[in-house]
Write a protein that holds these residues in place. Structure first.
Motif, mmCIF file in Angstrom:
data_model
loop_
_atom_site.group_PDB
_atom_site.id
_atom_site.type_symbol
_atom_site.label_atom_id
_atom_site.label_comp_id
_atom_site.label_asym_id
_atom_site.label_seq_id
_atom_site.Cartn_x
_atom_site.Cartn_y
_atom_site.Cartn_z
ATOM 1 N N SER A 95 96.985 61.491 21.343
ATOM 2 C CA SER A 95 97.707 62.759 21.261
ATOM 3 C C SER A 95 98.962 62.686 22.127
ATOM 4 O O SER A 95 98.935 62.131 23.230
ATOM 5 N N LEU A 103 102.830 64.960 23.134
ATOM 6 C CA LEU A 103 103.494 66.256 23.157
ATOM 7 C C LEU A 103 104.997 66.006 23.017
ATOM 8 O O LEU A 103 105.581 65.259 23.798
ATOM 9 N N GLN A 141 108.292 67.805 23.314
ATOM 10 C CA GLN A 141 109.000 69.006 23.779
ATOM 11 C C GLN A 141 110.502 68.730 23.710
ATOM 12 O O GLN A 141 111.084 68.153 24.620
ATOM 13 N N LYS A 149 99.690 67.917 13.142
ATOM 14 C CA LYS A 149 100.207 68.825 14.157
ATOM 15 C C LYS A 149 99.186 69.922 14.441
ATOM 16 O O LYS A 149 98.462 70.353 13.537
ATOM 17 N N ASN A 150 99.157 70.344 15.671
ATOM 18 C CA ASN A 150 98.304 71.460 16.063
ATOM 19 C C ASN A 150 98.862 72.742 15.444
ATOM 20 O O ASN A 150 100.037 73.051 15.609
ATOM 21 N N ASN A 203 100.111 75.052 18.157
ATOM 22 C CA ASN A 203 101.255 74.522 18.896
ATOM 23 C C ASN A 203 101.784 73.291 18.177
ATOM 24 O O ASN A 203 101.279 72.183 18.372
ATOM 25 N N GLU A 260 104.106 71.426 18.693
ATOM 26 C CA GLU A 260 104.599 70.349 19.559
ATOM 27 C C GLU A 260 103.509 69.330 19.878
ATOM 28 O O GLU A 260 103.801 68.214 20.285
ATOM 29 N N GLU A 261 102.235 69.721 19.711
ATOM 30 C CA GLU A 261 101.111 68.817 19.967
ATOM 31 C C GLU A 261 100.843 67.984 18.713
ATOM 32 O O GLU A 261 100.515 68.520 17.655
ATOM 33 N N SER A 278 98.909 64.568 16.899
ATOM 34 C CA SER A 278 97.843 63.564 16.961
ATOM 35 C C SER A 278 98.176 62.432 15.997
ATOM 36 O O SER A 278 98.464 62.680 14.822
ATOM 37 N N THR A 282 99.678 62.778 26.127
ATOM 38 C CA THR A 282 98.716 63.700 26.732
ATOM 39 C C THR A 282 97.298 63.132 26.800
ATOM 40 O O THR A 282 96.469 63.650 27.545
ATOM 41 N N THR A 283 97.014 62.098 26.016
ATOM 42 C CA THR A 283 95.694 61.453 26.081
ATOM 43 C C THR A 283 95.872 59.941 25.960
ATOM 44 O O THR A 283 96.896 59.464 25.473
#
Length: 305
Positions: free
Chosen positions: A62, A64, A66, A129-130, A133, A135-136, A138, A259-260
């Motif tokens: 994952s 992000l 921004q 995409k989330n 959000n 912007e998140e 996977s 992020t992960t």
């Protein structure tokens, strides 16, 4: 009337299904039912194990994204949906040797082209995409060779995303333009100050004035010079503030944040469903076999008579 009812009653009961008789049939042929259920269970178990062994496994990471242009022009917009639409990106991912070898082994030689390469990668790489959000992001890739090569696919994909990020280059370009403009403004302000000094030397009326009155005098007597002075000072302050703002963006230039770590995900299969359906089918077929054997036995008895 009563005689007709008595005659009809036996016929009515003859048409009804005797539950106890059905149970007796099932008990009489219980071993046929059991054997059928066991055979169907064994077959469905084999099918379930095969399907489970073929279930794909995945690696996921994952990130992000921004992104903000910060009011700057020519900043690229990072779009994860168009990565595999660009031929150069497809070629970069297929530089990973095990993945390239898998593609060549899977695809007939006459069908090996850019379109099939793109389709091959689109089948093994999923970007989502989330919903809450966007912007998140996977990035998921199917393990088609080994974990190491799949890790390389994810890392290469993220590298391609980072290559699209040109914010730092645009910032440096803007800083250079602002710095050059600031230097020109400094030169212009210095020239204006020299002109004012010359006025102080030549204009005798200035000598009798107080210091705070002298600038007002120059502003009123030499309005064009004063206008140039105010204009250049305004430019100077604007360029200084802009350079300070651009310097502050250095902390925000890491647009893509991981992020992960890359983690393993076991693929889901329909093994349990296949096994359950096999057992249910076994029960159904077992009952059918029991009634079929009962029918055959009854037919043989009537035939002998």
């Amino acid at each position: 009337m009563s005689k007709e009812l008595k005659v009809m009653e036996p016929k009515q009961y003859d048409d009804e299904i005797d539950l106890y008789e059905l149970i007796e049939i099932l008990v009489r042929h219980k071993w046929s039912i059991v054997i059928t259920i066991v055979l169907c269970t064994i077959l469905s178990l084999g099918a379930a194990l095969y399907v489970r062994s073929k279930a794909p496994n995945y690696l996921i990471k994952s990130i992000l994204i921004q992104q903000d242009t910060y009011g700057l022009k020519e900043v690229n917009r990072i779009n994860v949906d168009t990565i595999l639409l660009q031929d150069k990106n497809v070629e970069k991912i297929l530089e990973i040797e095990p993945i390239k070898a898998k593609y060549l082994g899977k695809m007939p030689k006459e069908m090996q082209n850019m379109a099939s390469e793109r389709k091959f990668l689109q089948d093994i790489i999923t970007v989502s995409k989330n919903e809450k959000n966007p912007e998140e992001i996977s990035i998921k890739t199917e393990i088609i060779v080994d974990e190491n090569s799949s890790r390389d696919v994810i890392n290469r994909y993220i590298d391609i995303l980072r290559e699209q990020d040109n914010l730092s280059d645009v910032i440096e370009k803007e800083k250079k333009l602002k710095s050059d403009s600031l230097e020109k403004t400094k030169v212009e302000i210095e020239n204006i100050q020299n002109e004012i000094l010359e006025i102080f030397k030549k204009d005798s009326d200035l000598r009798a004035l107080k210091p705070e009155e002298k600038m007002n005098y120059i502003a009123s007597k030499y309005p064009e010079l004063n206008l140039r002075k105010n204009e250049q000072e305004k430019y100077y302050n604007t360029y200084v503030n802009e350079l300070v703002r651009l310097d502050s963006l250095n902390d925000k230039m890491d647009i893509i944040k991981e992020t992960t770590d890359i983690y393993f995900l076991k693929g889901q299969s329909k093994a349990k469903l296949i096994l359950a359906v096999g057992i249910v089918m076994g029960v159904f077929l077992g009952v059918m076999v029991a009634f079929l054997k009962e029918f055959i036995d009854g037919y043989k008895k009537r035939y002998k008579k």
